[in-house]
Write a protein that holds these residues in place. Sequence first.
Motif, PDB file in Angstrom:
ATOM      1  N   TYR A 189     -67.900  48.722  36.723  1.00  0.00           N
ATOM      2  CA  TYR A 189     -68.042  47.650  37.709  1.00  0.00           C
ATOM      3  C   TYR A 189     -67.108  46.463  37.513  1.00  0.00           C
ATOM      4  N   TYR A 190     -66.420  46.372  36.341  1.00  0.00           N
ATOM      5  CA  TYR A 190     -65.667  45.152  36.069  1.00  0.00           C
ATOM      6  C   TYR A 190     -64.233  45.374  35.614  1.00  0.00           C
ATOM      7  N   THR A 191     -63.736  46.610  35.676  1.00  0.00           N
ATOM      8  CA  THR A 191     -62.361  46.858  35.252  1.00  0.00           C
ATOM      9  C   THR A 191     -61.588  47.583  36.349  1.00  0.00           C
ATOM     10  N   HIS A 225     -61.665  43.427  44.575  1.00  0.00           N
ATOM     11  CA  HIS A 225     -62.258  42.095  44.434  1.00  0.00           C
ATOM     12  C   HIS A 225     -61.497  41.065  45.262  1.00  0.00           C
ATOM     13  N   SER A 245     -64.051  33.210  39.387  1.00  0.00           N
ATOM     14  CA  SER A 245     -64.337  34.198  38.357  1.00  0.00           C
ATOM     15  C   SER A 245     -63.291  34.213  37.255  1.00  0.00           C
ATOM     16  N   HIS A 287     -63.684  36.291  34.890  1.00  0.00           N
ATOM     17  CA  HIS A 287     -63.615  37.737  34.659  1.00  0.00           C
ATOM     18  C   HIS A 287     -62.515  38.389  35.504  1.00  0.00           C
ATOM     19  N   GLN A 332     -62.979  42.148  29.424  1.00  0.00           N
ATOM     20  CA  GLN A 332     -64.366  42.076  29.868  1.00  0.00           C
ATOM     21  C   GLN A 332     -65.315  42.119  28.680  1.00  0.00           C
ATOM     22  N   LEU A 335     -69.289  36.028  36.195  1.00  0.00           N
ATOM     23  CA  LEU A 335     -69.665  37.444  36.228  1.00  0.00           C
ATOM     24  C   LEU A 335     -70.159  37.843  37.607  1.00  0.00           C
ATOM     25  N   ARG A 347     -67.251  38.110  39.996  1.00  0.00           N
ATOM     26  CA  ARG A 347     -66.365  39.271  39.781  1.00  0.00           C
ATOM     27  C   ARG A 347     -66.806  40.472  40.609  1.00  0.00           C
ATOM     28  N   ASN A 348     -68.116  40.698  40.717  1.00  0.00           N
ATOM     29  CA  ASN A 348     -68.595  41.824  41.515  1.00  0.00           C
ATOM     30  C   ASN A 348     -69.942  41.478  42.140  1.00  0.00           C
TER      31      ASN A 348
END
Length: 519
Positions: A67-69, A79, A90, A92, A101, A135, A138-139
């Motif tokens: 979910y974050y890379t 994003h 963000s 992140h 992350q 966070l 970011r998503n």
Amino acid sequence: MTGDPSLARLRSSADRLAAAGGPLAPATAAARRRLRVDTRALAAMRILLGAILLIDLAHRSPAIAKYYTDSGVYPLAVHEATYTQFAGLSIHALSGSLWFQVLLFVLAGLFALAFAVGYRTRLVGFCSFVLLVSLHARNPAVLNGGDILLRTLLPLALLTPLGERWSIDAVRRGEYRETVMSAATTAVLAQPLIVFTQNAVLKHQGETWYAGEALKIAFANDEMTVLLGNYLSAYPTLLEVLNYGWVTLLAGSIVFLFLTAGRLRAAVALVYIGAFLGMVPTLMVGLFPFVLTASVIPYLTPQFWDAVVRVLPDGVTRSPPAGRLGWWFGGEPIERRLADTLRGRGRGDVVSFSRAYAASLLTVLGVLALVFVLLYGVGHVAEYDPPYEDEATAILDQSWGLYAPNPTDSYSWFVTNATLDNGSTVAAFRDSPSFDRPPDAATTYESFRERKFMSAVSSDNDGAIGRGYAEWACREAASRYDQPVESITLYRMIQDSPVDGEYDEPFRRTLIRHDCNAG
């Protein structure tokens, strides 16, 4: 215990005004009794909020790459193409690399731990809030109501003296207040009332909650129910009773929580907390029950905490001597040493001004927070639009339409199939590519965050989120089968909730057909 004389005079000024008498004295005393918050309640709130932050990070960690890379379903390109209200907020989003992350997750965990134990409470709490917003920004596709309430409640709580008791700060300071009352604590007390009352009003706009039918529909939603919740649909009478009980708690929250006092208020608060924790073994709603619990803890009165202290062993609630904390924590705070140095140099006026300024700033921020909670909380159900609504509620949201006006009468699960170069159709990941109704739809999701994300994919299937998911699925399938993947097809299966126990055939909707070779 007592502290700085000037601060003590500031804290007692309102008490002297109330003691002045007059025809409004009884009403003033009653209001103060209901607005005063035990500092042990604020300490418990701090500890629970810190624990929630840590639990949240631990829960997100297994899916951090997903979910974050840039190797996951929501890379930075997606994003940047989809964020709106959180634009530019963000940290992140500064890198799509896994190591970055992980570093931020570890940093957030350290701040959350320091916040829970009350070390430089406001500073580390503010840092935790900044990283939480980052966070979320970011998503935002994986967030639910619990995340939003946490993001709203935490900055309000930071304006109150969360480190007054049961904290390293309190041990180093060597003093504490028994109770506190300010605009900030009033805002904290008002926040859950806004959530409950607004939600009750929005539920009244539907047809099911006040007819006693909503929980029957909610617990027939198989993608939401877990553990005990899977069995409650067999007891419609119980669900009807719980439905009316829940609506009563929501609609009557101002009377039950705010207008009560003493032991009665504590008992009522425990009823609310019991109702929240009842969600944990029945519904897949993430952090929501725990954040709701944290929001109501300030309503636990001194009588409750006195009873807790009597039950617990003496050593549990008694603070250790400052020297027992070690050289790093045990000494006086640096700001106190600086103040002593300035007084020694004849600059006591600078110290007094700084403290008065800080106290005044907190008062102003507390007033603004209280106005914000009331103005925007009421604005979502009233006939007026608050000023600058979109900008003001981008982070501190005050829209609480959870399960309102009616719970959904259908549920979904998703099937992601891959077509390999040899022409065979296989499941892109997990189980076989079947369209049969699963025995438990909730188990088709890794977590409630995946359920939220797949809902976002469904809403944006032709856009950047859908494309990001499809490209990730291509990579996952190619890795799983160790051969090239020709295409990915995502289906959403929609099942009407079987309130009467009878299932209709699920409806299949094709959301995405993606050529994996097209890039």
